[in-house]
Design a protein around this motif. Structure first.
Motif, PDB file in Angstrom:
ATOM      1  N   VAL A   1      13.664  -6.264   6.851  1.00  0.00           N
ATOM      2  CA  VAL A   1      13.726  -4.875   7.331  1.00  0.00           C
ATOM      3  C   VAL A   1      12.867  -3.969   6.454  1.00  0.00           C
ATOM      4  O   VAL A   1      12.094  -3.140   6.950  1.00  0.00           O
ATOM      5  CB  VAL A   1      15.190  -4.381   7.352  1.00  0.00           C
ATOM      6  CG1 VAL A   1      15.258  -2.891   7.681  1.00  0.00           C
ATOM      7  CG2 VAL A   1      16.005  -5.181   8.344  1.00  0.00           C
TER       8      VAL A   1
ATOM      9  N   ARG B   1       9.223  -4.477   7.179  1.00  0.00           N
ATOM     10  CA  ARG B   1       8.824  -3.875   8.459  1.00  0.00           C
ATOM     11  C   ARG B   1       8.695  -2.374   8.315  1.00  0.00           C
ATOM     12  O   ARG B   1       7.794  -1.760   8.873  1.00  0.00           O
ATOM     13  CB  ARG B   1       9.851  -4.206   9.546  1.00  0.00           C
ATOM     14  CG  ARG B   1       9.560  -5.522  10.243  1.00  0.00           C
ATOM     15  CD  ARG B   1      10.189  -5.537  11.626  1.00  0.00           C
ATOM     16  NE  ARG B   1       9.821  -6.759  12.329  1.00  0.00           N
ATOM     17  CZ  ARG B   1      10.274  -7.082  13.537  1.00  0.00           C
ATOM     18  NH1 ARG B   1      11.112  -6.268  14.156  1.00  0.00           N
ATOM     19  NH2 ARG B   1       9.897  -8.188  14.126  1.00  0.00           N
ATOM     20  N   ARG B   2       9.604  -1.774   7.550  1.00  0.00           N
ATOM     21  CA  ARG B   2       9.523  -0.325   7.357  1.00  0.00           C
ATOM     22  C   ARG B   2       8.306   0.032   6.523  1.00  0.00           C
ATOM     23  O   ARG B   2       7.582   0.969   6.822  1.00  0.00           O
ATOM     24  CB  ARG B   2      10.795   0.183   6.663  1.00  0.00           C
ATOM     25  CG  ARG B   2      11.999   0.301   7.601  1.00  0.00           C
ATOM     26  CD  ARG B   2      13.242   0.750   6.865  1.00  0.00           C
ATOM     27  NE  ARG B   2      13.078   2.054   6.257  1.00  0.00           N
ATOM     28  CZ  ARG B   2      13.108   2.285   4.957  1.00  0.00           C
ATOM     29  NH1 ARG B   2      13.311   1.293   4.117  1.00  0.00           N
ATOM     30  NH2 ARG B   2      12.945   3.490   4.488  1.00  0.00           N
ATOM     31  N   ARG B   3       8.070  -0.742   5.459  1.00  0.00           N
ATOM     32  CA  ARG B   3       6.960  -0.435   4.561  1.00  0.00           C
ATOM     33  C   ARG B   3       5.625  -0.511   5.295  1.00  0.00           C
ATOM     34  O   ARG B   3       4.729   0.305   5.071  1.00  0.00           O
ATOM     35  CB  ARG B   3       6.955  -1.423   3.381  1.00  0.00           C
ATOM     36  CG  ARG B   3       5.924  -1.096   2.298  1.00  0.00           C
ATOM     37  CD  ARG B   3       6.004  -2.073   1.142  1.00  0.00           C
ATOM     38  NE  ARG B   3       5.488  -3.397   1.487  1.00  0.00           N
ATOM     39  CZ  ARG B   3       4.216  -3.739   1.418  1.00  0.00           C
ATOM     40  NH1 ARG B   3       3.310  -2.870   1.009  1.00  0.00           N
ATOM     41  NH2 ARG B   3       3.814  -4.960   1.761  1.00  0.00           N
TER      42      ARG B   3
ATOM     43  N   TRP C   1       8.569  -0.919  11.853  1.00  0.00           N
ATOM     44  CA  TRP C   1       9.962  -0.779  12.278  1.00  0.00           C
ATOM     45  C   TRP C   1      10.025   0.183  13.465  1.00  0.00           C
ATOM     46  O   TRP C   1       9.466   1.272  13.422  1.00  0.00           O
ATOM     47  CB  TRP C   1      10.833  -0.245  11.148  1.00  0.00           C
ATOM     48  CG  TRP C   1      12.269  -0.191  11.565  1.00  0.00           C
ATOM     49  CD1 TRP C   1      12.952   0.900  11.979  1.00  0.00           C
ATOM     50  CD2 TRP C   1      13.165  -1.290  11.653  1.00  0.00           C
ATOM     51  NE1 TRP C   1      14.234   0.554  12.325  1.00  0.00           N
ATOM     52  CE2 TRP C   1      14.391  -0.793  12.131  1.00  0.00           C
ATOM     53  CE3 TRP C   1      13.045  -2.661  11.390  1.00  0.00           C
ATOM     54  CZ2 TRP C   1      15.491  -1.613  12.346  1.00  0.00           C
ATOM     55  CZ3 TRP C   1      14.146  -3.466  11.598  1.00  0.00           C
ATOM     56  CH2 TRP C   1      15.353  -2.945  12.078  1.00  0.00           C
TER      57      TRP C   1
ATOM     58  N   LEU D   1      12.201   2.513  16.217  1.00  0.00           N
ATOM     59  CA  LEU D   1      13.410   3.305  16.045  1.00  0.00           C
ATOM     60  C   LEU D   1      14.470   3.111  17.130  1.00  0.00           C
ATOM     61  O   LEU D   1      15.556   3.645  17.017  1.00  0.00           O
ATOM     62  CB  LEU D   1      13.042   4.783  15.959  1.00  0.00           C
ATOM     63  CG  LEU D   1      12.122   5.124  14.786  1.00  0.00           C
ATOM     64  CD1 LEU D   1      11.714   6.571  14.843  1.00  0.00           C
ATOM     65  CD2 LEU D   1      12.812   4.835  13.470  1.00  0.00           C
TER      66      LEU D   1
ATOM     67  N   SER E   1      17.209  -0.493   4.692  1.00  0.00           N
ATOM     68  CA  SER E   1      16.841   0.859   5.099  1.00  0.00           C
ATOM     69  C   SER E   1      16.738   1.798   3.905  1.00  0.00           C
ATOM     70  O   SER E   1      16.309   2.932   4.031  1.00  0.00           O
ATOM     71  CB  SER E   1      17.880   1.401   6.089  1.00  0.00           C
ATOM     72  OG  SER E   1      19.030   1.855   5.382  1.00  0.00           O
TER      73      SER E   1
ATOM     74  N   LEU F   1      18.439   3.597  10.324  1.00  0.00           N
ATOM     75  CA  LEU F   1      17.266   2.904  10.886  1.00  0.00           C
ATOM     76  C   LEU F   1      16.791   3.500  12.204  1.00  0.00           C
ATOM     77  O   LEU F   1      15.723   3.151  12.694  1.00  0.00           O
ATOM     78  CB  LEU F   1      17.576   1.411  11.063  1.00  0.00           C
ATOM     79  CG  LEU F   1      17.647   0.626   9.750  1.00  0.00           C
ATOM     80  CD1 LEU F   1      18.175  -0.770   9.976  1.00  0.00           C
ATOM     81  CD2 LEU F   1      16.280   0.572   9.072  1.00  0.00           C
TER      82      LEU F   1
ATOM     83  N   VAL G   1      12.702   8.265   8.630  1.00  0.00           N
ATOM     84  CA  VAL G   1      11.746   7.169   8.542  1.00  0.00           C
ATOM     85  C   VAL G   1      10.344   7.707   8.305  1.00  0.00           C
ATOM     86  O   VAL G   1       9.572   7.166   7.519  1.00  0.00           O
ATOM     87  CB  VAL G   1      11.805   6.312   9.827  1.00  0.00           C
ATOM     88  CG1 VAL G   1      10.695   5.280   9.832  1.00  0.00           C
ATOM     89  CG2 VAL G   1      13.154   5.631   9.916  1.00  0.00           C
TER      90      VAL G   1
END
Lengths: 369, 378
Positions: free
Chosen positions: A196, A199-201, A205, A207, A269, A356, A362
């Motif tokens: 996770v 993917r965010r970095r 990611w 929403l 997250s 998330l 985000v």
């Protein structure tokens, strides 16, 4: 992205990314054999002790002979006196001393408790000292009893101890089922939180709620399969007490995996990158083992420590899976721990879901190193 | 020394800037150690649940129940009429043990073969179960002996932790058979060993470019000194936390090393030097932070299991014996436990030398790889 698409793509990404599959799958396989290996022999064997036999009688030789037959200890030295025996302990050539005093036979005849026989053991290693102490006591007790049969303790009710569940009192059968919950929790936490966070970095990611649910379900599936692999195949292969209540296990294992997956999504997250997730989670592994209450019982912890311990999924897991696997408990008998696991799932799931799927958060999240 | 100093200053500046990495060396160990210390701070476990099945209902059996109830560590939670009810309490984890007081216990002295008192105890959680059964056996044996005053020999049976037919057992280095002292000596160092293995690897990992430290090595000039400078804060902080933990156990909780606490601290320093050297080696070997961290969990996270501190490794599988001998924590734990009972200096020196050797071998390997990567980058 549909739920199914998110589920499949998460599952495939975890299985295809080298460092994720290494943690989520390979580590689980590896630990199943690596962790129990140092406990495979189950009981203390051949712990060297020195004997100071100041009596040198038929009786003292009988005591030593009986002791030699016990697999837990090995008479490594016959010391002339206590000074010499203590020197052997100080140089770590022996782990303990057995002193048989002069005229032990007369003491036995007088019914003097233990006939003045004394044992010193290396108590720094408490667990083994207790086990070995018990062995030595039994051997000496048996010898003395044989010598004094008829004289000793008529009318005194004998007191016997009977171990339940792990009847051989094996260390592997005690430690591995407890640590297995931590292994299952930590491997899934590491992999899913890293997934996770990465993917965010990298800005991948999405929403939508169904994407999050798909990823969560994929992680929970991996966790469920790992746990079933341990409780089904590995416990059977390693001959660890198992299968006490299989229907209840089939019900509770997915709940545990879903809770850990939710916790992983929550951690994922909150950190900047997958590496940060690992840096934060790895050092918790050893405290989590002890907080689950396998070495130091939960009831003996102060309230605030118990409160912390019950926020970790592995704690209720241990108090669900050990009773179900080893003790043959019913679902009703583990309902307390089960309720806590459900509460954890609700809390972790809500926090992860909120964080998330929240757009502003985000966007402004740090992109990491 | 400029490369060393520059790297040291740079790492300190990084830790100051990066609150997450700083927290890993400050807040995380603080929380871990406070929680672990708090967990055991009450001394030996208390409130271990016992269920009584009293089939005798005599003065004698009630006296035994009272005796069990008066033991600090034990707590009589229930008295039931059947074994199945009692076992259910164990499965629910409300009780650790069940004591069955058989019919005829009160008139045992007149019987040819007296009935047997049975103690059933759970061993799925062995440490708790064994402790409870030992306490119960000692308490009940003493109470039975007290009830039989004619047996003068046994009337004097002392309440021993390990119940023996009067044989005196002394535990060297832990005379009161204290679980806190035993676990404290193991948990603190194991937690810090894993933590420093992680932070040291992650610190060097920041400089990886395409799986190599070559670029960084070329930039800093003397790469081996720079790695040393980079990792010094981790070693120093790990050692400082370990010293605080030892101070807590000794001054705070009143336990004592029969040997010298200073020798334990030196052993700790050597452990963290070895951890940092292995971290450098792993980063250089794998070229990846995640893989290095996974390897750290494998070697440092399970090191306590392989240290032989709970179950001696003698008699174990050959693989386990060899791996145990290689792992630095095994030698630190041996060195520390040795000081708990007090040993000859030569015995300490042997373990310290092995820790030093581990550090030298790992840093030697790391230096070779680092030089090679630097040459390739240049």
């Amino acid at each position: 992205m549909t739920f199914r698409h998110a589920f499949e793509s998460a599952l495939l990404e975890i299985l295809r990314t080298r460092d994720l599959v290494a943690v989520a799958v390979v580590s689980v396989l590896f630990y199943a054999f690596y962790y129990p290996a140092p406990y495979a022999h189950q009981v203390v064997e051949r712990l060297p002790i020195a004997v100071v036999d100041a009596d040198r009688s038929v009786l003292s030789r009988a005591i030593i002979r009986n002791l030699q037959a016990a697999q837990e200890v090995e008479i490594a030295a016959d010391a002339p006196d206590m000074l010499a025996a203590r020197a052997l302990v100080r140089s770590r050539q022996v782990e303990g001393i057995l002193l048989i005093p002069h005229d032990v036979g007369a003491s036995v005849a007088k019914g003097r408790p233990g006939a003045g026989i004394a044992v010193w053991l290396n108590g720094a290693y408490l667990l083994r000292a207790e086990a070995v102490g018990k062995t030595i006591a039994t051997a000496i007790g048996a010898t003395l009893e044989a010598r004094t049969s008829g004289l000793a303790t008529p009318g005194l009710a004998p007191v016997v101890t009977r171990p339940l569940f792990n009847t051989t009192e094996g260390y592997r059968d005690y430690i591995f089922p407890a640590v297995a919950n931590i292994i299952l929790q930590q491997t899934l936490l590491f992999a899913a939180a890293r997934f996770v966070a990465e993917r965010r970095r990298t800005g991948r990611w999405q929403l939508q709620r169904r994407t999050g649910l798909g990823v969560w379900a994929a992680c929970a599936t991996i966790g469920t399969l790992s746990a079933l692999f341990y409780f089904g195949l590995i416990y059977w292969l390693q001959d660890i007490p198992h299968g006490g209540n299989i229907p209840a296990l089939l019900l509770t294992v997915p709940l545990f995996a879903a809770t850990v997956a939710a916790a992983a999504l929550m951690v994922g997250s909150m950190v900047r990158s997958g590496d940060d997730a690992l840096k934060l989670l790895i050092p918790t592994s050893i405290p989590f083992v002890f907080l689950s209450g396998f070495a130091w019982p939960l009831v003996a912890m102060p309230g605030w420590v118990q409160a912390i311990a019950w926020t970790i999924p592995a704690t209720p897991a241990m108090h669900i899976f050990i009773p179900l696997n080893q003790m043959g408990a019913s679902l009703g008998e583990v309902r307390g721990a089960l309720a806590i696991l459900v509460v954890q799932l609700a809390v972790f799931g809500s926090v992860a879901g909120y964080r998330l799927t929240r757009r502003a958060r985000v966007r402004s999240a740090p992109v990491g190193p | 020394m400029t490369a060393f100093r520059a790297a040291l200053v740079e790492e300190l500046a990084h830790l100051w800037r990066d609150r997450f990495d700083l927290a890993l060396l400050t807040l995380v160990p603080l929380v871990c150690l406070v929680v672990m210390g708090g967990m055991m701070a009450r001394g030996s476990p208390r409130g271990l649940g016992v269920v009584i099945v009293d089939q005798d209902r005599s003065t004698a059996s009630r006296a035994i129940v009272r005796a069990v109830g008066s033991v600090d560590a034990l707590s009589v939670i229930d008295s039931v009429s059947t074994l199945s009810e009692a076992f259910a309490a164990i499965r629910r984890e409300r009780a650790v043990a069940v004591v069955v007081l058989p019919r005829g216990l009160g008139s045992a002295r007149r019987a040819a073969t007296p009935p047997t008192v049975e103690i059933f105890y759970q061993t799925a959680f062995l440490s708790t179960g064994a402790l409870t059964s030992a306490l119960l056996q000692a308490t009940i044996t003493a109470e039975l002996a007290r009830q039989a005053p004619s047996q003068s020999g046994l009337a004097g049976v002392a309440l021993l932790r390990v119940p023996l037919p009067g044989v005196e057992v002394t535990l060297l280095g832990n005379a009161s058979a204290n679980l806190e002292w035993y676990l404290g000596l193991l948990i603190g160092p194991a937690v810090l060993h894993l933590l420093i293995a992680v932070t040291a690897a992650a610190s060097l990992g920041r400089e990886l470019i395409d799986g190599s430290l070559g670029g960084w090595a070329a930039r800093v000039g003397s790469p081996v000194l720079a790695v040393a400078g980079r990792l010094v804060p981790h070693v120093a902080i790990g050692t400082a936390w370990l010293c605080l933990w030892l101070v807590w156990l000794t001054l705070g909780q009143g336990f004592a090393f029969t040997g010298a606490i200073g020798l334990v601290a030196i052993g700790g320093l050597l452990l963290f030097v070895a951890s940092a050297a292995i971290a450098a080696l792993l980063i250089l070997l794998t070229g990846e932070v995640a893989t290095s961290l996974s390897a750290s969990v494998i070697y440092a996270g399970s090191a306590l299991a392989y240290s032989g501190a709970s179950l001696p490794i003698t008699g174990g599988l050959a693989f386990a014996r060899i791996w145990s001998a290689i792992l630095p924590l095994t030698h630190y734990v041996t060195l520390e436990m040795d000081q708990a009972i007090g040993v000859d200096l030569a015995v300490w020196a042997k373990q310290a030398a092995i820790l030093l050797l581990a550090a030298v071998v790992a840093s030697g390997g790391a230096a070779l790889l680092l030089r090679r990567q630097a040459r390739r980058a240049a």
